[in-house]
Enzyme design. Structure first.
Site, mmCIF file in Angstrom:
data_model
loop_
_atom_site.group_PDB
_atom_site.id
_atom_site.type_symbol
_atom_site.label_atom_id
_atom_site.label_comp_id
_atom_site.label_asym_id
_atom_site.label_seq_id
_atom_site.Cartn_x
_atom_site.Cartn_y
_atom_site.Cartn_z
ATOM 1 N N LYS A 7 0.899 6.463 -5.200
ATOM 2 C CA LYS A 7 -0.835 6.607 -5.161
ATOM 3 C C LYS A 7 -1.353 6.458 -3.745
ATOM 4 C CE LYS A 7 -3.272 3.908 -8.121
ATOM 5 N NZ LYS A 7 -4.570 3.347 -7.404
ATOM 6 N N SER A 8 -0.719 5.427 -3.139
ATOM 7 C CA SER A 8 -1.472 5.108 -1.612
ATOM 8 C C SER A 8 -1.324 6.278 -0.857
ATOM 9 C CB SER A 8 -0.927 3.858 -1.269
ATOM 10 O OG SER A 8 -1.204 2.632 -1.896
ATOM 11 N N ARG A 37 -3.749 9.136 1.138
ATOM 12 C CA ARG A 37 -3.613 9.306 2.580
ATOM 13 C C ARG A 37 -3.224 10.771 2.835
ATOM 14 N NH1 ARG A 37 -3.439 4.200 0.896
ATOM 15 N NH2 ARG A 37 -4.082 2.289 2.437
ATOM 16 N N GLY A 50 -10.937 2.679 -6.446
ATOM 17 C CA GLY A 50 -11.214 1.777 -5.312
ATOM 18 C C GLY A 50 -10.586 2.349 -3.982
ATOM 19 N N SER A 68 -6.407 -6.959 2.783
ATOM 20 C CA SER A 68 -6.640 -5.755 2.212
ATOM 21 C C SER A 68 -6.263 -4.547 2.813
ATOM 22 C CB SER A 68 -8.259 -5.656 1.788
ATOM 23 O OG SER A 68 -8.501 -4.318 1.270
ATOM 24 N N ASP A 121 -0.170 -5.017 -6.830
ATOM 25 C CA ASP A 121 -0.591 -4.424 -8.276
ATOM 26 C C ASP A 121 0.381 -4.817 -9.158
ATOM 27 O OD1 ASP A 121 -2.742 -3.566 -6.925
ATOM 28 O OD2 ASP A 121 -1.701 -1.563 -6.250
ATOM 29 N N LYS A 152 -9.830 -6.653 -8.928
ATOM 30 C CA LYS A 152 -9.158 -5.142 -9.237
ATOM 31 C C LYS A 152 -9.697 -4.562 -10.096
ATOM 32 C CE LYS A 152 -5.845 -6.006 -6.030
ATOM 33 N NZ LYS A 152 -5.934 -5.271 -4.695
ATOM 34 N N ARG A 154 -7.540 -9.404 -13.463
ATOM 35 C CA ARG A 154 -6.036 -9.245 -13.943
ATOM 36 C C ARG A 154 -5.559 -10.581 -14.207
ATOM 37 N NH1 ARG A 154 -4.015 -4.216 -10.109
ATOM 38 N NH2 ARG A 154 -4.951 -2.615 -11.619
ATOM 39 N N ARG A 204 -3.108 -0.564 -14.990
ATOM 40 C CA ARG A 204 -2.060 -1.426 -15.036
ATOM 41 C C ARG A 204 -1.775 -2.650 -16.228
ATOM 42 N NH1 ARG A 204 0.109 0.783 -10.784
ATOM 43 N NH2 ARG A 204 -1.375 1.214 -9.118
HETATM 44 C C1 S3P Z 1 -4.329 0.132 -1.689
HETATM 45 C C2 S3P Z 1 -4.521 -1.279 -1.491
HETATM 46 C C3 S3P Z 1 -4.422 -2.316 -2.455
HETATM 47 C C4 S3P Z 1 -4.053 -1.985 -3.778
HETATM 48 C C5 S3P Z 1 -4.464 -0.755 -4.173
HETATM 49 C C6 S3P Z 1 -4.152 0.331 -3.202
HETATM 50 C C7 S3P Z 1 -4.360 0.939 -0.754
HETATM 51 O O1 S3P Z 1 -6.048 -2.800 -2.572
HETATM 52 O O2 S3P Z 1 -4.495 -3.050 -4.777
HETATM 53 O O3 S3P Z 1 -4.019 -0.254 -5.554
HETATM 54 O O4 S3P Z 1 -3.833 2.168 -1.172
HETATM 55 O O5 S3P Z 1 -4.732 0.647 0.199
HETATM 56 P P1 S3P Z 1 -6.510 -3.708 -1.611
HETATM 57 O O6 S3P Z 1 -6.865 -3.266 -0.229
HETATM 58 O O7 S3P Z 1 -7.979 -4.220 -2.171
HETATM 59 O O8 S3P Z 1 -5.606 -5.192 -1.626
#
Ligand code: S3P
Length: 435
Positions: free
Chosen positions: A16-17, A21, A89, A162, A315, A342, A346, A393
């Protein structure tokens, strides 16, 4: 256990991350980028819709490959309506970074879960760079962001670990003259750094002896279009790793799992608990380390989880809590305040959920203490369906708890699973013996 052993070979969807990007950087590169293995979950589709609304041309081909024609750094267009971020987020915070250094104004909205999450952590550095941001009370969505042109380069020391905040500042820095610096005392996932460098941005990472990372990006860069192969998401693989460890007789291979060290904490912790998780065929996919994981049922032992590993498995705690609930002895987790902000709180939600299905759990201000069953199934069969609070999750973790229980577990809402793992249930079914 009521469930028969899990057996077979699976391939979880794209990370996902990395998918977010890949779309965002491709949308700012001039020319055609091609992305294979993109996660087609709702969160990533929210990013795609936003990038389209700001001028990028994004299309899915018949063969599942995504083609993106970008607009060029500095050339994002004014979106004509509010950007709906859904539950995501990552979309919100990273896109706030992009827009902060463009001469456009955008309104961000989201679902009930996202509208409770703190945005102050990105509002602060982006305002320092010159963006003008009006948020709802408490620094929350909906919010309006007016980008700065020109924006001001800053040196920003992350007050919370973060990757989203780090990435927001780096992405804003890409269209800011001069050098933008992020100081990261605790390393977090580094997909943005890897991918920015891959697209041709001038980015350096300096490592201090105490583990601090200093990341510098030179602005007003040109991004070159790329061909990207997105590896499987370790955060999605996590549910199947734990399921195979917990259900007796299980033997599962999960192919193509991203094992970037900034993401692989769960595998290390489960191995330390006695989990049989073997890495096979280590290789590189899309600039990221990847392997196939062979996971077999194992007797787990509770441990004291070092809070320093938290960012590399942030996560994965909900599903680790499920594993701990069946381990022999006590598992102690701490330093997890971030889990409270989150998609849901959680710590509170998992404590309530696990207790409802018969686990022994104590919630502390920054963690959970769990006394496991020693391998026996959980009772399951709670009085009421488990409340998932719009958190994918939680829903998936409790589905795994259900497999490891006598009476099964009902959750109130499985729809949030589509944000990150649309074929979760089908993949789980594919590992179970035919009825
Ligand atoms: C993410 C960073 C994390 C993670 C989120 C995805 C990202 O969050 O919990 O699911 O893709 O950069 P935080 O930056 O709030 O820790």
């Amino acid at each position: 256990m009521p469930t028969g052993p899990l057996a077979g070979t699976i391939r979880v969807p794209g990370d996902k991350s990395i998918s977010h990007r890949a779309l965002m950087l491709s949308a700012l590169a001039v020319g055609e980028s091609r992305i294979s293995g993109l996660l087609e979950g709702e969160d990533v589709m929210a990013t795609a819709a936003a990038m389209r609304a700001m001028g990028a041309d994004i299309e899915r081909s018949q063969n599942g490959e995504w083609r993106v024609h970008g607009v060029g750094v500095g050339a994002l267009l004014q979106p004509q309506s509010a950007l709906d971020m859904g539950n995501s987020g990552t979309s919100t915070r990273l896109l706030m970074g992009w827009i902060a250094s463009h001469a456009i104004t955008a309104t961000f909205t989201g679902d009930a879960s996202l509208s409770k999450r703190p945005m102050g952590r990105v509002i602060e550095p982006l305002s320092e760079m010159g963006a003008d941001i009006t948020a709802s009370p408490g620094g929350r969505l909906p919010l309006m962001l007016r980008g700065a042109a020109p924006s001001v380069p800053i040196t920003y020391r992350l007050p919370v670990a973060s990757a989203q905040v780090k990435s927001a500042v780096l992405l804003a820095g890409l269209n800011t003259a001069g050098i933008t610096t992020v100081i990261e005392p605790v390393p977090t996932r580094d997909h943005s750094e890897r991918m920015l460098a891959g697209f041709g941005a001038e980015l350096t990472v300096e490592h201090e002896s105490d583990g601090t990372r200093i990341i510098r990006i030179r602005g007003e860069a040109e991004l070159r279009p790329q061909i990207i192969d997105v590896p499987g998401d370790p955060s999605s693989a996590a549910f199947f790793i734990v399921a195979a460890l917990l259900v007796p007789g299980s033997d599962v291979i999960i192919e193509n799992v991203g094992l970037n060290p900034t993401r692989a904490g769960l595998v290390e912790v489960l191995r330390a608990m006695g989990g049989a998780i073997e890495s096979m065929n280590p290789r590189e996919v899309g600039g990221e380390p990847v392997a196939d994981l062979h996971v077999r049922h194992s007797a787990l032992t509770g441990i004291d989880v070092d809070p320093a590993v938290a960012p590399s498995m942030i996560d994965e705690f909900p599903v680790l809590f499920v594993a701990a609930a069946l381990a022999q002895g006590r598992t102690i987790t701490s330093g997890l305040d971030e889990l409270r902000v989150k998609e849901s709180d959680r710590l509170a939600v998992m404590a309530t959920a696990l207790k409802a299905v018969g686990a022994r759990v104590t919630e502390t201000p920054d963690g959970l203490i769990i006394d496991g069953t020693g391998g026996d199934p959980l009772p399951g069969g709670a009085n009421a369906p488990i409340a998932t609070h719009l958190d994918h999750r939680i829903a998936m973790s409790m589905a795994i708890a259900g497999l490891a229980s006598r009476a099964g577990v009902d959750v109130d809402d499985t729809s949030p699973i589509a944000t990150s793992f649309p074929n979760f249930q089908a993949m789980l079914d594919s590992l179970s013996p035919a009825e």
